[in-house]
Design a protein around this motif. Sequence first.
Motif, PDB file in Angstrom:
ATOM      1  N   ALA A   1       0.830  -1.205   0.000  1.00 41.47           N
ATOM      2  CA  ALA A   1       0.000   0.000   0.000  1.00 41.47           C
ATOM      3  C   ALA A   1       0.865   1.256   0.000  1.00 41.47           C
ATOM      4  N   ALA A   2       1.940   1.236   0.777  1.00 42.61           N
ATOM      5  CA  ALA A   2       2.846   2.384   0.822  1.00 42.61           C
ATOM      6  C   ALA A   2       3.514   2.597  -0.532  1.00 42.61           C
ATOM      7  N   LEU A   3       3.911   1.512  -1.176  1.00 45.14           N
ATOM      8  CA  LEU A   3       4.515   1.627  -2.502  1.00 45.14           C
ATOM      9  C   LEU A   3       3.538   2.247  -3.495  1.00 45.14           C
ATOM     10  N   LEU A   4       2.295   1.779  -3.462  1.00 40.92           N
ATOM     11  CA  LEU A   4       1.287   2.293  -4.393  1.00 40.92           C
ATOM     12  C   LEU A   4       0.968   3.751  -4.112  1.00 40.92           C
ATOM     13  N   ASN A   5       0.818   4.091  -2.855  1.00 39.64           N
ATOM     14  CA  ASN A   5       0.547   5.490  -2.500  1.00 39.64           C
ATOM     15  C   ASN A   5       1.680   6.407  -2.944  1.00 39.64           C
ATOM     16  N   ASP A   6       2.922   5.988  -2.693  1.00 34.36           N
ATOM     17  CA  ASP A   6       4.073   6.816  -3.059  1.00 34.36           C
ATOM     18  C   ASP A   6       4.173   6.993  -4.573  1.00 34.36           C
TER      19      ASP A   6
ATOM     20  N   THR B   1      -0.744   9.631 -18.434  1.00 38.23           N
ATOM     21  CA  THR B   1       0.617  10.013 -18.051  1.00 38.23           C
ATOM     22  C   THR B   1       0.864   9.691 -16.589  1.00 38.23           C
ATOM     23  N   VAL B   2      -0.112   9.966 -15.735  1.00 32.36           N
ATOM     24  CA  VAL B   2       0.011   9.621 -14.315  1.00 32.36           C
ATOM     25  C   VAL B   2       0.201   8.112 -14.164  1.00 32.36           C
ATOM     26  N   ARG B   3      -0.582   7.346 -14.899  1.00 33.51           N
ATOM     27  CA  ARG B   3      -0.458   5.882 -14.835  1.00 33.51           C
ATOM     28  C   ARG B   3       0.928   5.421 -15.248  1.00 33.51           C
ATOM     29  N   ARG B   4       1.434   5.969 -16.364  1.00 35.43           N
ATOM     30  CA  ARG B   4       2.740   5.554 -16.857  1.00 35.43           C
ATOM     31  C   ARG B   4       3.838   5.871 -15.851  1.00 35.43           C
TER      32      ARG B   4
ATOM     33  N   ASP C   1       6.300   3.213 -13.671  1.00 35.32           N
ATOM     34  CA  ASP C   1       7.765   3.265 -13.664  1.00 35.32           C
ATOM     35  C   ASP C   1       8.335   3.216 -12.254  1.00 35.32           C
ATOM     36  N   HIS C   2       7.500   3.475 -11.240  1.00 34.23           N
ATOM     37  CA  HIS C   2       7.973   3.486  -9.859  1.00 34.23           C
ATOM     38  C   HIS C   2       7.390   2.343  -9.036  1.00 34.23           C
ATOM     39  N   LEU C   3       6.855   1.345  -9.730  1.00 32.03           N
ATOM     40  CA  LEU C   3       6.284   0.194  -9.052  1.00 32.03           C
ATOM     41  C   LEU C   3       6.776  -1.100  -9.680  1.00 32.03           C
TER      42      LEU C   3
ATOM     43  N   ALA D   1       6.264  -4.691 -11.363  1.00 37.09           N
ATOM     44  CA  ALA D   1       5.212  -5.087 -12.300  1.00 37.09           C
ATOM     45  C   ALA D   1       4.059  -5.812 -11.610  1.00 37.09           C
ATOM     46  N   ARG D   2       4.349  -6.516 -10.533  1.00 41.30           N
ATOM     47  CA  ARG D   2       3.291  -7.258  -9.846  1.00 41.30           C
ATOM     48  C   ARG D   2       2.218  -6.334  -9.267  1.00 41.30           C
ATOM     49  N   LEU D   3       2.553  -5.047  -9.066  1.00 47.87           N
ATOM     50  CA  LEU D   3       1.588  -4.101  -8.514  1.00 47.87           C
ATOM     51  C   LEU D   3       0.890  -3.260  -9.580  1.00 47.87           C
ATOM     52  N   HIS D   4       1.217  -3.499 -10.831  1.00 49.30           N
ATOM     53  CA  HIS D   4       0.561  -2.728 -11.886  1.00 49.30           C
ATOM     54  C   HIS D   4      -0.948  -2.955 -11.933  1.00 49.30           C
ATOM     55  N   PRO D   5      -1.429  -4.204 -11.789  1.00 49.27           N
ATOM     56  CA  PRO D   5      -2.897  -4.377 -11.759  1.00 49.27           C
ATOM     57  C   PRO D   5      -3.557  -3.608 -10.615  1.00 49.27           C
ATOM     58  N   ALA D   6      -2.902  -3.592  -9.451  1.00 47.31           N
ATOM     59  CA  ALA D   6      -3.446  -2.832  -8.321  1.00 47.31           C
ATOM     60  C   ALA D   6      -3.466  -1.337  -8.634  1.00 47.31           C
ATOM     61  N   LEU D   7      -2.421  -0.862  -9.273  1.00 46.11           N
ATOM     62  CA  LEU D   7      -2.364   0.531  -9.683  1.00 46.11           C
ATOM     63  C   LEU D   7      -3.514   0.873 -10.613  1.00 46.11           C
ATOM     64  N   HIS D   8      -3.723   0.055 -11.624  1.00 46.07           N
ATOM     65  CA  HIS D   8      -4.770   0.338 -12.608  1.00 46.07           C
ATOM     66  C   HIS D   8      -6.141   0.353 -11.946  1.00 46.07           C
ATOM     67  N   ALA D   9      -6.378  -0.603 -11.041  1.00 44.07           N
ATOM     68  CA  ALA D   9      -7.658  -0.652 -10.345  1.00 44.07           C
ATOM     69  C   ALA D   9      -7.838   0.558  -9.438  1.00 44.07           C
ATOM     70  N   CYS D  10      -6.780   0.946  -8.743  1.00 40.33           N
ATOM     71  CA  CYS D  10      -6.849   2.085  -7.841  1.00 40.33           C
ATOM     72  C   CYS D  10      -7.101   3.374  -8.607  1.00 40.33           C
TER      73      CYS D  10
END
Length: 208
Positions: free
Chosen positions: A35-40, A60-63, A67-69, A71-80
Amino acid sequence: MDQKRCNIVFDMGNVLMTFNGMDFARAFTENEADAALLNDALFARDSWALLDAGVIEHDTVRRIAEDHLPARLHPALHACLEHWPELSRPLDEVCAIVRDLHERGFGLYLLSNASTRIDLQLAGCPVYPLMDGRVVSGFERIMKPDPAIYRLLCERYDLEPSACLFVDDNQDNCRGAEVAGMRAFHFARDAAALKCAIDAHAKACGCA
């Protein structure tokens, strides 16, 4: 200008609706570290402010976040990124104040640093339909605390700045409102203090 009517201008995040990047990130991850990684990577990065300023797009925000996460957290990023507005909740005590002000005939306005997707968050705000107008940074490409955005609100809705009380959880944003000629109240989750500030404003405007 409408000099007789008292106007209350509300920020959205942490005034009308909750906004907490870590809470949002927790909903899409399985542990506190992720969660901290995703928030940051998403909410705490400068790119989020640029999104609110209307100068970059969500892709652009997503990209940048990718770049700062790992790959395993990319699905969580997209959902968030897609669904976090659904997790924003109204601040009930402030909403009760807004309803009372509406019944008393106050002018009610929204002034928010937010992206052009603000309506996804406002869909969960029960008092948004009571607002007489709004100015949102993502559409205007001006942000609080620049005095220009407060002046824009007043010009657009024909308001006298001194008849407006601006409510925000950020002290710098309150100072920007004061520079623009408004009164301001720094909101720190104290609904009683907010009521007192509104009553004092109404008295000063001759509307009490």
